[in-house]
Motif scaffolding. Structure first.
Motif, PDB file in Angstrom:
ATOM      1  N   GLU A  59       1.286  -5.584   0.920  1.00 17.33           N
ATOM      2  CA  GLU A  59       2.073  -5.572   0.500  1.00 17.33           C
ATOM      3  C   GLU A  59       3.413  -4.354   0.178  1.00 17.33           C
ATOM      4  OE1 GLU A  59       1.814  -8.990  -1.986  1.00 17.33           O
ATOM      5  OE2 GLU A  59       0.790  -9.997  -0.783  1.00 17.33           O
ATOM      6  N   ALA A  60       2.218  -3.682  -0.666  1.00 15.97           N
ATOM      7  CA  ALA A  60       2.785  -2.791  -1.115  1.00 15.97           C
ATOM      8  C   ALA A  60       3.488  -1.745  -0.005  1.00 15.97           C
ATOM      9  CB  ALA A  60       2.335  -2.116  -1.224  1.00 15.97           C
ATOM     10  N   ASP A  61       3.075  -1.724   1.118  1.00 17.84           N
ATOM     11  CA  ASP A  61       3.914  -1.123   2.292  1.00 17.84           C
ATOM     12  C   ASP A  61       5.075  -2.138   2.943  1.00 17.84           C
ATOM     13  OD1 ASP A  61       2.548   1.628   1.672  1.00 17.84           O
ATOM     14  OD2 ASP A  61       0.895   0.149   3.467  1.00 17.84           O
ATOM     15  N   SER A  98       1.346   5.665   4.277  1.00 15.92           N
ATOM     16  CA  SER A  98       1.577   5.775   3.577  1.00 15.92           C
ATOM     17  C   SER A  98       0.154   5.544   2.425  1.00 15.92           C
ATOM     18  CB  SER A  98       0.436   3.352   3.939  1.00 15.92           C
ATOM     19  OG  SER A  98       0.271   2.884   2.981  1.00 15.92           O
ATOM     20  N   SER A  99      -0.514   6.866   3.655  1.00 14.81           N
ATOM     21  CA  SER A  99      -1.522   7.318   2.106  1.00 14.81           C
ATOM     22  C   SER A  99      -0.995   8.240   1.300  1.00 14.81           C
ATOM     23  CB  SER A  99      -2.797   7.531   2.732  1.00 14.81           C
ATOM     24  OG  SER A  99      -3.331   8.068   2.194  1.00 14.81           O
ATOM     25  N   ALA A 100      -0.278   9.339   2.397  1.00  8.55           N
ATOM     26  CA  ALA A 100       0.289  10.064   1.543  1.00  8.55           C
ATOM     27  C   ALA A 100       1.844  10.571   1.376  1.00  8.55           C
ATOM     28  CB  ALA A 100      -0.033  11.431   2.631  1.00  8.55           C
ATOM     29  N   LYS A 106       8.426   6.863   3.588  1.00  9.40           N
ATOM     30  CA  LYS A 106       7.432   5.649   3.392  1.00  9.40           C
ATOM     31  C   LYS A 106       8.569   4.135   3.721  1.00  9.40           C
ATOM     32  CE  LYS A 106       3.659   5.495  -0.024  1.00  9.40           C
ATOM     33  NZ  LYS A 106       3.333   4.851  -1.090  1.00  9.40           N
ATOM     34  N   ALA A 107       9.163   4.903   3.680  1.00  7.53           N
ATOM     35  CA  ALA A 107      10.505   3.806   3.922  1.00  7.53           C
ATOM     36  C   ALA A 107      10.664   3.573   6.103  1.00  7.53           C
ATOM     37  CB  ALA A 107      12.536   4.119   3.745  1.00  7.53           C
ATOM     38  N   LEU A 221       4.017  16.114   4.839  1.00  2.34           N
ATOM     39  CA  LEU A 221       3.155  14.968   4.837  1.00  2.34           C
ATOM     40  C   LEU A 221       2.380  14.777   3.971  1.00  2.34           C
ATOM     41  CD1 LEU A 221       3.239  11.740   4.843  1.00  2.34           C
ATOM     42  CD2 LEU A 221       2.314  11.405   7.083  1.00  2.34           C
ATOM     43  N   GLY A 222       1.957  14.699   2.747  1.00  2.00           N
ATOM     44  CA  GLY A 222       1.601  14.830   1.693  1.00  2.00           C
ATOM     45  C   GLY A 222       1.288  16.752   1.246  1.00  2.00           C
TER      46      GLY A 222
END
Length: 376
Positions: A59-61, A98-100, A106-107, A221-222
């Motif tokens: 849900e967070a994503d 999503s992780s990093a 993340k959009a 990324l990250g």
């Protein structure tokens, strides 16, 4: 521990399988798999409307699932229909973001979840031999941005992806876990060239070549040089997905073979009445249940400690590779000559089972990896 699926997951599987049976029959699938794109953008959006892609993310994503068993349910259903749409790339690339990723990065997940975008995870290279830490592609700082040079091999749906999550080495030797970074690379990045081709089990892949490909600072990324854990996690999600997909394909191969043994007659009786063939099908059924247990074990371990997770994933991939080859061989042999014909769906299930073994590490690779992990 209770491994029964929740009511929501059972409903998801039922909805997905009814959609595939009604809208994604073998003739449709065959046409899509052998098309110039290797997938159907329209079907991709329709799967998104069903919530199939959203089930792969939390849900967070912006999704509504994301747990290991959610992923298993989706990919097992996809395996039953031999679905070729770019779910695996969406899962692996999306999970890495999503992780990093930053909030802006993340959009991009919204486009994956609603089916308006296609992503690919570009990590494997021509000479890596499945080793997750072996990265030859290089990234160097250039002003405020980066320059990538190198190549990625057999990237599923890479030919038509809107963006890629690409691994590149920013420091260290080619086999070091430290020094690997991830980058989000749009398909129109200058210096990126693609060569697409069909896969023997349906769909398409591409070779990616980076020739002084320039990226902005926001492509990283990250943290620089610290992407190995993210890569290993993304690969783990991919391995679980492939194992569940293979399980769905095995179930269909077993079902269709049993139906053939009940209807094909020799000497005036169904060949399924012959005890030798019954014994072979009994062995197949037992092996499929072993594979199912391995997939359940891998899904249960996915959120656990790293060593437990990685051992369970490699054990599942070894089992799937062995059992998949057995199911493919037995199903084709028990069908006789017709089992090898292009017109029979079974031949395509057998081909897919064999090829799953070679994605993200084959049986030999994961057996050696399981042994090495067990010594730690």
């Amino acid at each position: 521990m209770n491994f029964q699926h929740t009511e929501d997951r059972r409903m998801l599987a039922d909805t997905l399988e009814r959609f595939i049976a009604g809208e994604y029959g073998f003739e449709t699938r065959d046409k899509v798999a052998n098309s110039d794109t290797g997938y159907s953008p329209d079907m991709w959006r329709r799967f998104a409307e069903l919530g199939t892609i959203g089930a792969l993310f939390s849900e967070a994503d912006g999704g509504f699932g994301g747990a290991a068993f959610d992923i298993s349910v989706v990919f097992e259903s996809l395996g039953r229909g031999l679905v070729v749409e770019p779910f695996l790339g969406a899962l692996m690339a999306g999970r890495a973001i999503s992780s990093a990723g930053t909030d802006d990065q993340k959009a991009r997940l919204a486009g994956l979840i609603d089916g308006s975008a296609v992503a690919a995870f570009a990590h494997g290279e021509p000479d890596t031999h499945y080793e997750p830490s072996r990265v030859v592609t290089r990234a160097a700082r250039a002003g405020d941005g980066w320059v990538l040079s190198g190549a990625k091999a057999v990237v599923p749906h890479g030919e038509h992806a809107d963006f890629f999550v690409v691994s590149a080495r920013t420091s260290g030797n080619v086999d070091d876990e430290a020094g690997i970074s991830l980058f989000i690379v749009p398909r129109n990045a200058p210096g990126l060239s693609l060569r697409g081709y069909p896969l023997i089990d349906g769909g398409r892949a591409a070779e990616l070549t980076f020739t002084d490909t320039r990226l902005g600072a926001d492509a990283l990324l990250g943290a620089e040089g610290e992407a190995f854990a993210t890569i290993e996690s993304a690969l783990g999600f991919g391995v679980l997905a492939l194992c569940a997909e293979a399980l769905g394909a095995m179930d269909v191969a077993q079902r269709d073979t049993l139906e053939y043994l009940r209807t094909r007659k020799q000497f005036g009786v169904p060949i399924g009445s012959f005890q030798a063939l019954q014994h072979r099908m009994a062995d197949v059924a037992l092996e499929i249940e072993q594979a199912r247990s391995a997939v359940i074990n891998a899904a249960a371990a996915l959120d656990g400690p790293r060593l437990v997770r990685e051992r369970a994933l490699s054990a599942a991939k070894v089992t799937i590779g062995r059992v998949g080859a057995l199911v493919a061989t037995e199903a084709v042999q028990l069908h006789g000559g017709i089992g090898m014909t292009w017109e029979l769906p079974l031949a395509h299930y057998a081909k897919r089972l064999v090829m799953i073994d070679h994605q993200l590490g084959d049986e030999d690779h994961h057996l050696a990896r399981y042994i090495a992990l067990s010594k730690q």
